[in-house]
Design an enzyme around this catalytic site. Structure first.
Site, short mmCIF file in Angstrom:
data_model
loop_
_atom_site.label_atom_id
_atom_site.label_comp_id
_atom_site.label_asym_id
_atom_site.label_seq_id
_atom_site.Cartn_x
_atom_site.Cartn_y
_atom_site.Cartn_z
N ASP A 22 0.91 -1.04 -0.19
CA ASP A 22 0.00 0.08 -0.10
C ASP A 22 0.93 1.09 -0.06
O ASP A 22 2.05 1.46 0.66
CB ASP A 22 -0.86 0.02 1.40
CG ASP A 22 -2.29 0.13 1.03
OD1 ASP A 22 -2.63 1.36 0.08
OD2 ASP A 22 -3.03 -0.66 1.31
N ASP A 38 -2.91 4.51 -2.24
CA ASP A 38 -4.28 4.74 -1.46
C ASP A 38 -4.69 6.32 -1.92
O ASP A 38 -3.96 7.15 -1.89
CB ASP A 38 -3.77 4.71 0.00
CG ASP A 38 -4.97 5.18 0.96
OD1 ASP A 38 -6.07 4.14 0.96
OD2 ASP A 38 -4.81 6.04 1.61
N GLU A 42 -6.46 3.58 -6.19
CA GLU A 42 -7.55 3.88 -5.47
C GLU A 42 -8.14 5.11 -5.89
O GLU A 42 -7.82 6.07 -5.49
CB GLU A 42 -7.54 3.81 -4.11
CG GLU A 42 -8.89 3.91 -3.47
CD GLU A 42 -8.96 4.08 -1.89
OE1 GLU A 42 -9.79 3.53 -1.18
OE2 GLU A 42 -8.01 4.67 -1.30
N HIS A 94 -10.91 -3.75 2.75
CA HIS A 94 -10.92 -3.52 3.92
C HIS A 94 -11.66 -2.61 4.17
O HIS A 94 -11.92 -2.09 5.42
CB HIS A 94 -9.46 -3.48 4.35
CG HIS A 94 -8.75 -2.34 3.65
ND1 HIS A 94 -8.54 -2.30 2.32
CD2 HIS A 94 -8.57 -0.82 4.10
CE1 HIS A 94 -8.19 -0.85 1.75
NE2 HIS A 94 -8.22 -0.08 2.98
N ASP A 95 -12.43 -1.96 3.51
CA ASP A 95 -13.09 -0.68 3.56
C ASP A 95 -14.70 -0.95 3.53
O ASP A 95 -15.24 0.07 3.56
CB ASP A 95 -12.77 0.48 2.64
CG ASP A 95 -11.46 1.11 3.00
OD1 ASP A 95 -11.20 1.02 4.09
OD2 ASP A 95 -10.96 1.67 2.21
#
Length: 571
Positions: free
Chosen positions: A106, A205, A255, A324-325
């Site tokens: 990430d 991210d 993202e 994960h979100d």
């Protein structure tokens, strides 16, 4: 044939790959402290290899105060001690590579932690060279009413220097100033440092937030975050960043909140900023109420729009149903009731894994892990959940209200995807011998890796077979996309085709039986069943056993069981 072979040889590795996302804190604890770590990942690389994946995306393992579970980085070039050491990280990279598994990390470069040395220096005042690494406004009067994604204002006042800094996320996550060339060069130096250590790429991210609008800009109607989401001019910075990435043979996945399918070729086309992006259009459609039903038509429209816009060399999709979100896909896109869960999980897998793009599997998705029914508000950890709870309790704070909020959080909280991985039936699901950092879903006694590994008809076994089907059929990588019956309220039916070769995917995404009228383009051919998910389950026969062996030429109708998925090859 030679030209085709050369084209296949030249295809980037990430187009043929399957990704697996690991949330390290919840994957596997190796030392009994209740927190997943790098050693735990190393010890389970063989499991990942047997699943059939090609690369792992690690959520942040950098040094961090953990206000936002690692997305607030205090040192980009160090490992958080709760995960291990840099030596552990290097061993993980080497051992994964030995198994043919690549590692991507990430990359969080929209913001840092307020504990990062740069920000500590910035707090010394305007004359400090690091002050301009962040975004400031003078005085205590807010220059605008922009809202943070995590709630409240984007501005945080610092009395000592009579200034306020901007934070798109939590106040402990000050945004970096991408207009500062020195800051950008320091970021690029850090990126090259990691790539020279041998990692294979990045998931970047919140990258669509790095450019901010002029401060007087008002948010668009019904979109509070528009002043700092995919703002005009962002391409200047992204093109510069992409030049660094292109120095290496890596994969980059942005993202990209706020990026539309129409804009996608600019981001992921031949001269795009990234190899692929995580779009938000389809994932935002999940049902928020337990008794609500999925809008299948809207889901097909969203996925299909991206498939068609990036087809024929216009770009490349990143395929996902969980991360994960967001809550667990089987709970919000499918059905987690015991009678449907296995079929719904495999139906969703069939639907998205065979689209055009690189599929990502989130840890636990391959065994059908579900949302958690939290028993108290104290069990929730996510910073956004805590902020939401605080706001809701300010309206009305009583026991009935707390129960309502608890039920809501059990449906929508990001913590649903962060409960520990369910490895076996031992205490704490085999995740840890200590006290887990987050509550374990009690259904681990029936949903776990160990039992599903032994069952030829389990969700895990189906995932393995589906992955192998994708790997052995080039049509699922290089083939084009066409969908049928876009307005059918239950069934998603699409075709992957390459020259004369054709594969047909048919999935009922509801708990009700369905019947479809086969379009002429399908009924004009005969088709053989390659794979299906009915019957499936712990007491079922092998799911590869033909359930509907043939679609015969001139066959007009096809009946489907609840959450039935069928994959056909043209005869």
């Amino acid at each position: 044939m030679e030209d085709m072979h050369e084209k296949q040889q030249a295809m980037p590795w990430w187009k043929e790959a399957i990704g697996y996302q690991i949330y390290p804190k919840s994957f596997k604890d190796s030392n009994g402290d209740g927190i997943g770590d790098l050693q735990g990942i190393r010890k389970n690389l063989r499991y990942l290899k047997e699943l059939g994946i090609d690369f792992v995306w690690l959520n942040p393992v950098y040094a961090s105060p953990n206000v936002d579970n690692g997305y607030d980085i205090s040192d980009y070039q160090d490992i958080n001690p709760e995960f291990g050491t840099m030596e552990d990280m290097l061993k993980l990279i080497d051992e994964a590579h030995d198994l043919g598994i690549k590692i991507i990390m990430d990359l969080v470069i929209n913001h840092t932690s307020d504990q990062h040395p740069w920000f500590k220096e910035a707090l010394q005042g305007k004359d400090n060279p690091y002050h301009d690494y962040y975004i400031w406004a003078d005085g205590n009067d807010k220059p605008n009413q922009w809202e943070s994604i995590f709630g409240g204002s984007v501005w945080e006042y610092v009395p000592a220097i009579d200034q306020q800094y901007l934070h798109v996320f939590a106040k402990e996550q000050p945004d970096l100033n991408w207009e500062n060339p020195n800051m950008r060069q320091d970021i690029y130096t850090m990126i090259r440092w990691w790539l020279d250590l041998g990692i294979d790429g990045f998931r970047i991210d919140a990258i669509s937030h790095i450019k901010k609008s002029p401060w007087h800009t008002k948010p668009k109607k019904d979109w509070a975050y528009s002043p700092f989401t995919n703002v005009k001019g962002i391409g200047v910075y992204l093109r510069e960043l992409s030049k660094v990435f292109k120095e290496y043979d890596i994969v980059t996945v942005g993202e990209a909140s706020g990026v539309t399918a129409e804009q996608a070729p600019e981001w992921v086309g031949k001269d795009g900023y990234f190899n692929m992006i995580f779009e938000f259009e389809h994932i935002s459609l999940w049902k928020r109420e337990k008794n609500d039903t999925m809008d299948v038509v809207a889901l097909k429209k969203a996925l299909g729009r991206w498939q068609k816009r990036l087809d024929y060399g216009q770009g490349w999709n990143a395929l996902y149903m969980e991360n994960h979100d967001v809550p667990r896909s089987v709970s919000v896109f499918g059905n987690d009731q015991p009678v449907y869960r296995e079929k719904a999980a495999t139906a969703l897998a069939t639907m998205y894994l065979l689209l055009q793009g690189t599929p990502f599997i989130y840890q636990g998705q391959e065994i059908g892990m579900t949302n958690m029914t939290f028993r108290s508000l104290d069990e929730l950890d996510d910073v956004t959940a805590k902020n939401q709870i605080e706001e809701l309790l300010q309206m009305e704070d009583n026991e009935d209200r707390k129960l309502e909020i608890l039920e809501l959080m059990s449906s929508i909280s990001r913590d649903n995807s962060r409960t520990p991985m369910q490895w076996n039936t031992s205490e704490n699901a085999g995740f840890t011998t200590g006290k887990p950092w987050m509550v374990v879903n009690p259904n681990y006694t029936t949903i776990n890796v160990a039992e599903q590994t032994q069952q030829p008809t389990s969700i895990l076994s189906y995932y393995k077979k589906l992955i192998q089907l994708r790997k052995t059929q080039n049509i699922f990588v290089s083939g084009h996309y066409h969908d049928y019956l876009p307005k059918h309220p239950q069934v998603y039916i699409y075709e992957r085709f390459l020259e004369e070769d054709r594969m047909l995917v048919v999935v009922n995404l509801t708990k009700e039986p369905a019947e479809i009228n086969l379009p002429t383009a399908i009924s004009g051919q005969s088709w053989s069943l390659v794979m299906g998910n009915h019957p499936i389950g712990s007491h079922a026969a092998d799911p590869l056993s033909p359930f509907k062996q043939q679609l015969k030429e001139k066959q007009k109708k096809l009946a489907l069981e609840p959450y039935e998925a069928l994959i056909y090859h043209v005869n």
